[in-house]
Structures are given as C-alpha cells and as structure tokens.
Design a protein around this motif. Sequence first.
Motif, PDB file in Angstrom:
ATOM      1  N   ILE A 152      51.703 -29.001  58.191  1.00  0.00           N
ATOM      2  CA  ILE A 152      50.988 -29.870  59.134  1.00  0.00           C
ATOM      3  C   ILE A 152      51.946 -30.380  60.205  1.00  0.00           C
ATOM      4  O   ILE A 152      51.609 -30.395  61.399  1.00  0.00           O
ATOM      5  CB  ILE A 152      50.313 -31.042  58.397  1.00  0.00           C
ATOM      6  N   HIS A 153      53.150 -30.775  59.814  1.00  0.00           N
ATOM      7  CA  HIS A 153      54.137 -31.223  60.803  1.00  0.00           C
ATOM      8  C   HIS A 153      54.443 -30.094  61.794  1.00  0.00           C
ATOM      9  O   HIS A 153      54.548 -30.326  63.009  1.00  0.00           O
ATOM     10  CB  HIS A 153      55.423 -31.665  60.113  1.00  0.00           C
ATOM     11  N   GLY A 154      54.580 -28.889  61.288  1.00  0.00           N
ATOM     12  CA  GLY A 154      54.865 -27.755  62.164  1.00  0.00           C
ATOM     13  C   GLY A 154      53.748 -27.487  63.148  1.00  0.00           C
ATOM     14  O   GLY A 154      53.984 -27.177  64.317  1.00  0.00           O
ATOM     15  N   ASN A 155      52.500 -27.626  62.681  1.00  0.00           N
ATOM     16  CA  ASN A 155      51.357 -27.391  63.560  1.00  0.00           C
ATOM     17  C   ASN A 155      51.218 -28.486  64.613  1.00  0.00           C
ATOM     18  O   ASN A 155      50.898 -28.201  65.770  1.00  0.00           O
ATOM     19  CB  ASN A 155      50.083 -27.292  62.723  1.00  0.00           C
ATOM     20  N   ILE A 156      51.454 -29.726  64.220  1.00  0.00           N
ATOM     21  CA  ILE A 156      51.416 -30.831  65.185  1.00  0.00           C
ATOM     22  C   ILE A 156      52.465 -30.599  66.271  1.00  0.00           C
ATOM     23  O   ILE A 156      52.223 -30.838  67.459  1.00  0.00           O
ATOM     24  CB  ILE A 156      51.654 -32.185  64.485  1.00  0.00           C
ATOM     25  N   ALA A 157      53.627 -30.114  65.870  1.00  0.00           N
ATOM     26  CA  ALA A 157      54.708 -29.865  66.835  1.00  0.00           C
ATOM     27  C   ALA A 157      54.277 -28.874  67.904  1.00  0.00           C
ATOM     28  O   ALA A 157      54.592 -29.037  69.091  1.00  0.00           O
ATOM     29  CB  ALA A 157      55.941 -29.342  66.099  1.00  0.00           C
ATOM     30  N   VAL A 158      53.549 -27.839  67.503  1.00  0.00           N
ATOM     31  CA  VAL A 158      53.107 -26.823  68.465  1.00  0.00           C
ATOM     32  C   VAL A 158      52.179 -27.434  69.507  1.00  0.00           C
ATOM     33  O   VAL A 158      52.346 -27.217  70.712  1.00  0.00           O
ATOM     34  CB  VAL A 158      52.402 -25.659  67.745  1.00  0.00           C
ATOM     35  N   VAL A 159      51.198 -28.218  69.060  1.00  0.00           N
ATOM     36  CA  VAL A 159      50.235 -28.796  69.999  1.00  0.00           C
ATOM     37  C   VAL A 159      50.916 -29.828  70.894  1.00  0.00           C
ATOM     38  O   VAL A 159      50.647 -29.898  72.095  1.00  0.00           O
ATOM     39  CB  VAL A 159      49.043 -29.422  69.253  1.00  0.00           C
ATOM     40  N   CYS A 160      51.806 -30.625  70.333  1.00  0.00           N
ATOM     41  CA  CYS A 160      52.532 -31.614  71.142  1.00  0.00           C
ATOM     42  C   CYS A 160      53.335 -30.927  72.242  1.00  0.00           C
ATOM     43  O   CYS A 160      53.473 -31.458  73.350  1.00  0.00           O
ATOM     44  CB  CYS A 160      53.464 -32.444  70.259  1.00  0.00           C
ATOM     45  N   SER A 161      53.864 -29.761  71.957  1.00  0.00           N
ATOM     46  CA  SER A 161      54.640 -29.041  72.972  1.00  0.00           C
ATOM     47  C   SER A 161      53.752 -28.583  74.125  1.00  0.00           C
ATOM     48  O   SER A 161      54.217 -28.407  75.244  1.00  0.00           O
ATOM     49  CB  SER A 161      55.353 -27.841  72.348  1.00  0.00           C
ATOM     50  N   HIS A 162      52.462 -28.404  73.870  1.00  0.00           N
ATOM     51  CA  HIS A 162      51.524 -27.985  74.917  1.00  0.00           C
ATOM     52  C   HIS A 162      51.313 -29.096  75.935  1.00  0.00           C
ATOM     53  O   HIS A 162      51.163 -28.820  77.120  1.00  0.00           O
ATOM     54  CB  HIS A 162      50.157 -27.645  74.313  1.00  0.00           C
ATOM     55  N   ASN A 163      51.217 -30.323  75.461  1.00  0.00           N
ATOM     56  CA  ASN A 163      50.797 -31.411  76.347  1.00  0.00           C
ATOM     57  C   ASN A 163      51.947 -32.315  76.791  1.00  0.00           C
ATOM     58  O   ASN A 163      51.734 -33.467  77.161  1.00  0.00           O
ATOM     59  CB  ASN A 163      49.686 -32.246  75.686  1.00  0.00           C
ATOM     60  N   GLY A 164      53.161 -31.773  76.713  1.00  0.00           N
ATOM     61  CA  GLY A 164      54.300 -32.505  77.261  1.00  0.00           C
ATOM     62  C   GLY A 164      54.926 -33.535  76.345  1.00  0.00           C
ATOM     63  O   GLY A 164      55.845 -34.246  76.757  1.00  0.00           O
ATOM     64  N   ARG A 165      54.476 -33.603  75.118  1.00  0.00           N
ATOM     65  CA  ARG A 165      55.051 -34.572  74.171  1.00  0.00           C
ATOM     66  C   ARG A 165      56.257 -33.926  73.467  1.00  0.00           C
ATOM     67  O   ARG A 165      56.252 -33.689  72.262  1.00  0.00           O
ATOM     68  CB  ARG A 165      53.987 -35.024  73.173  1.00  0.00           C
ATOM     69  N   THR A 166      57.269 -33.648  74.251  1.00  0.00           N
ATOM     70  CA  THR A 166      58.421 -32.894  73.767  1.00  0.00           C
ATOM     71  C   THR A 166      59.126 -33.584  72.609  1.00  0.00           C
ATOM     72  O   THR A 166      59.437 -32.958  71.585  1.00  0.00           O
ATOM     73  CB  THR A 166      59.426 -32.658  74.909  1.00  0.00           C
ATOM     74  N   ILE A 167      59.406 -34.864  72.759  1.00  0.00           N
ATOM     75  CA  ILE A 167      60.145 -35.590  71.719  1.00  0.00           C
ATOM     76  C   ILE A 167      59.327 -35.667  70.435  1.00  0.00           C
ATOM     77  O   ILE A 167      59.869 -35.508  69.334  1.00  0.00           O
ATOM     78  CB  ILE A 167      60.530 -36.996  72.213  1.00  0.00           C
ATOM     79  N   ASP A 168      58.017 -35.901  70.559  1.00  0.00           N
ATOM     80  CA  ASP A 168      57.159 -35.900  69.372  1.00  0.00           C
ATOM     81  C   ASP A 168      57.202 -34.540  68.685  1.00  0.00           C
ATOM     82  O   ASP A 168      57.261 -34.456  67.446  1.00  0.00           O
ATOM     83  CB  ASP A 168      55.716 -36.237  69.752  1.00  0.00           C
ATOM     84  N   SER A 169      57.153 -33.483  69.479  1.00  0.00           N
ATOM     85  CA  SER A 169      57.206 -32.137  68.928  1.00  0.00           C
ATOM     86  C   SER A 169      58.505 -31.914  68.158  1.00  0.00           C
ATOM     87  O   SER A 169      58.505 -31.389  67.042  1.00  0.00           O
ATOM     88  CB  SER A 169      57.080 -31.104  70.052  1.00  0.00           C
ATOM     89  N   ILE A 170      59.610 -32.335  68.748  1.00  0.00           N
ATOM     90  CA  ILE A 170      60.907 -32.179  68.097  1.00  0.00           C
ATOM     91  C   ILE A 170      60.981 -32.990  66.807  1.00  0.00           C
ATOM     92  O   ILE A 170      61.486 -32.513  65.778  1.00  0.00           O
ATOM     93  CB  ILE A 170      62.034 -32.590  69.065  1.00  0.00           C
ATOM     94  N   ASP A 171      60.461 -34.208  66.841  1.00  0.00           N
ATOM     95  CA  ASP A 171      60.482 -35.051  65.646  1.00  0.00           C
ATOM     96  C   ASP A 171      59.721 -34.397  64.497  1.00  0.00           C
ATOM     97  O   ASP A 171      60.177 -34.399  63.344  1.00  0.00           O
ATOM     98  CB  ASP A 171      59.881 -36.427  65.953  1.00  0.00           C
ATOM     99  N   HIS A 172      58.559 -33.830  64.804  1.00  0.00           N
ATOM    100  CA  HIS A 172      57.766 -33.188  63.750  1.00  0.00           C
ATOM    101  C   HIS A 172      58.443 -31.913  63.248  1.00  0.00           C
ATOM    102  O   HIS A 172      58.378 -31.609  62.044  1.00  0.00           O
ATOM    103  CB  HIS A 172      56.357 -32.879  64.270  1.00  0.00           C
ATOM    104  N   LEU A 173      59.100 -31.185  64.134  1.00  0.00           N
ATOM    105  CA  LEU A 173      59.813 -29.981  63.692  1.00  0.00           C
ATOM    106  C   LEU A 173      60.997 -30.345  62.803  1.00  0.00           C
ATOM    107  O   LEU A 173      61.265 -29.672  61.791  1.00  0.00           O
ATOM    108  CB  LEU A 173      60.285 -29.174  64.900  1.00  0.00           C
ATOM    109  N   ARG A 174      61.706 -31.397  63.164  1.00  0.00           N
ATOM    110  CA  ARG A 174      62.831 -31.831  62.336  1.00  0.00           C
ATOM    111  C   ARG A 174      62.349 -32.261  60.953  1.00  0.00           C
ATOM    112  O   ARG A 174      62.994 -31.970  59.936  1.00  0.00           O
ATOM    113  CB  ARG A 174      63.570 -32.979  63.026  1.00  0.00           C
ATOM    114  N   THR A 175      61.203 -32.937  60.911  1.00  0.00           N
ATOM    115  CA  THR A 175      60.631 -33.335  59.625  1.00  0.00           C
ATOM    116  C   THR A 175      60.215 -32.106  58.821  1.00  0.00           C
ATOM    117  O   THR A 175      60.456 -32.031  57.609  1.00  0.00           O
ATOM    118  CB  THR A 175      59.413 -34.260  59.829  1.00  0.00           C
ATOM    119  N   ALA A 176      59.595 -31.141  59.495  1.00  0.00           N
ATOM    120  CA  ALA A 176      59.177 -29.911  58.818  1.00  0.00           C
ATOM    121  C   ALA A 176      60.386 -29.194  58.210  1.00  0.00           C
ATOM    122  O   ALA A 176      60.316 -28.672  57.095  1.00  0.00           O
ATOM    123  CB  ALA A 176      58.454 -28.992  59.795  1.00  0.00           C
ATOM    124  N   ILE A 177      61.495 -29.186  58.940  1.00  0.00           N
ATOM    125  CA  ILE A 177      62.709 -28.527  58.450  1.00  0.00           C
ATOM    126  C   ILE A 177      63.290 -29.278  57.256  1.00  0.00           C
ATOM    127  O   ILE A 177      63.771 -28.672  56.294  1.00  0.00           O
ATOM    128  CB  ILE A 177      63.745 -28.402  59.582  1.00  0.00           C
TER     129      ILE A 177
END
Length: 320
Positions: A152-177
């Motif tokens: 779920i964190h990984g999927n949220i990161a993808v959508v956040c990257s679409h709408n300019g929420r770069t830092i949110d996307s990175i935070d969710h990817l780091r959590t996923a990792i």
Amino acid sequence: IFIIALLFGSILSFFLSSCNTTSSERKETPDWANWPKIEQTKEQFDEKNALCEIRKKCTDENCADRKEIQKIMVNRELYPEIAQKRSDKILERISSRIRELLKPHDEFFGRYPADWDEMNKLADFLYEEKFPEEALSYWEKAVKIKPNSDEIHGNIAVVCSHNGRTIDSIDHLRTAIELNPDEPVYHFNLATLYSVCRYDISEREGTPLPELFWKSQAEYERAFELDPENYEYGTNCFLNYLFAKYFEVKETDELEFNATKRCLEIKNLEPSQKAFILTNLGRISIRMGKNDQAKKYLEQSLVASETPVAKNLLQQIQKQ
C-alpha cells in the motif's frame, strides 16, 4: 539524444504504470474455507464476493467503451469536433459508472470500516481504470488501518508522484523499503525520484546534489542486485550517469563503463538490447580516449543489431 530518450522512457513508464500490484494481476477469486488474511464473518465474505463481481462487470463495460473511443478517434481528423464530443460523452459515461460503483463499496465500508483489504482491492481497481485520485483516497484510508503494508505504501508513492507530492512519495517509498527491503521496484522508484526531482528534493531536504546523486545511484544498483535479470534496472544503473553533471558530480567515466559492462551478464538479452549496451560501451570508450576498445564494442553492436548510433560513432573513429 537516443540514450537520454530511453532513460526518460523508463522514467515515464514508472510514473504512468508502476503500481506494485494491479487489479489485473490480483486474482479476485477468494475461497471462504482458505481465507486467513483478515478476520471476517461469512456475511462479510459474501458481500466482498458481490463487490468483486461488480468490479468485474464495470471493467468489462469500461473496456468496451474505451474500444469505442479508439474507433472514434481513428477518424478524428475528418470530423474532429464530432469525434471529441462523442469521446467526451463516453468518458462521462465511464465516470458515471465509477461513481455508481463506489456507492455499494462505501456502504460496505460503513458496515466494515476496518476492512483494509477490500479498500486496497478497490484502490487497485480504480487505478487500473485510470482514476488515480480516487484510488489514492482509498489507499490512504487503508494504510491508516494497515500501516505495515509495504504494498500500500508503494502504491501511494506512485500516485503521489503523479500529482507533484514528491516528498510524500519519497516518504512512502522509504517506509515500503523499511518494511520490505528485498522488493526491487521500491528501490528503483526511489532512485528515479531522486534523479528526476533532484532540485526539489535537494531544496526541501537540504541534501547536497552530489550526495543525492550517489543515493540515487545506490538505489538503482540495489534494485539491479535484487533482480539481476531485469534489463530496465540494469540499464538505468549506467544511464543515470548521463545526469551526473546536473548533480555537480564529475569524473564518472570508469564507473559508468563498469556499470554498463555488467549489463552484458543479463541472460536472454534481445539483439537490440545487447546492441544498445555495446553501443554505450563504445560511446564511453571514445570519451575515455580508448578508440581501439570503442571500435571493438561498436563492431560487436552492429553484429547484434545494426543501429544508426553505432554506425555514426564508428565513422567518427575512422575519420580520426
């Protein structure tokens, strides 16, 4: 230009279609007798099956509508305004169908507010149906209930990257990792964000550009290490060096050459893929002043698959 275009092609593929789990991959055929994922009643299980059937029916109807749009757009040059109006009408029909589909789901979540699994399935479906914002709203609800789901964190990161929420996307990817360090796609997606959004990340997080480059490179290499037969992961390990100068990083020729050469170890390379790798080895060799070595790689590239890039580079060597 050809090389840079390929890198951006892989970057675009990430932003447009790389949710970790998609509804097309998910087998929505649950068996009540073997259902250990979450606690639920038989009634709840039956309702989930009914929702699954609703989504399947919606997918079939949307697919038929999109095929109709494709037929309309074939002749759009003759009647552009009519084609656009008809397409818009069909798209509105799809949107209306999605809105209707959400009603029984929201009623279900009203009765079972902790069913993160069903929220995740609905979000997968919405993303596949090209409603990313709606998908995001359900993934964000699901992750509050199931914060230890790397998917779920990984999927949220993808959508956040679409709408300019770069830092949110990175935070969710780091959590996923953190939750699943052995999933290569998370490392690859994080590396891509570090590379593409370098200035934004550097400014917001206070990370110097050179440090950010090596973070990006480390994530690309980790993805390739975890999936050593993945051509996209491997080629991005060396294509990323094309952007080193934008990170204020210099003298990377040797590292770029070694990263490129490692890609030849990928099994079952297509001729065009092998030619691309060999052409890049030739290009880097020329830059390093090793023309004899460059000639060898470029000739091998042309044997694998004739490309204008390899021919042009070889002609440059022969003129010297």
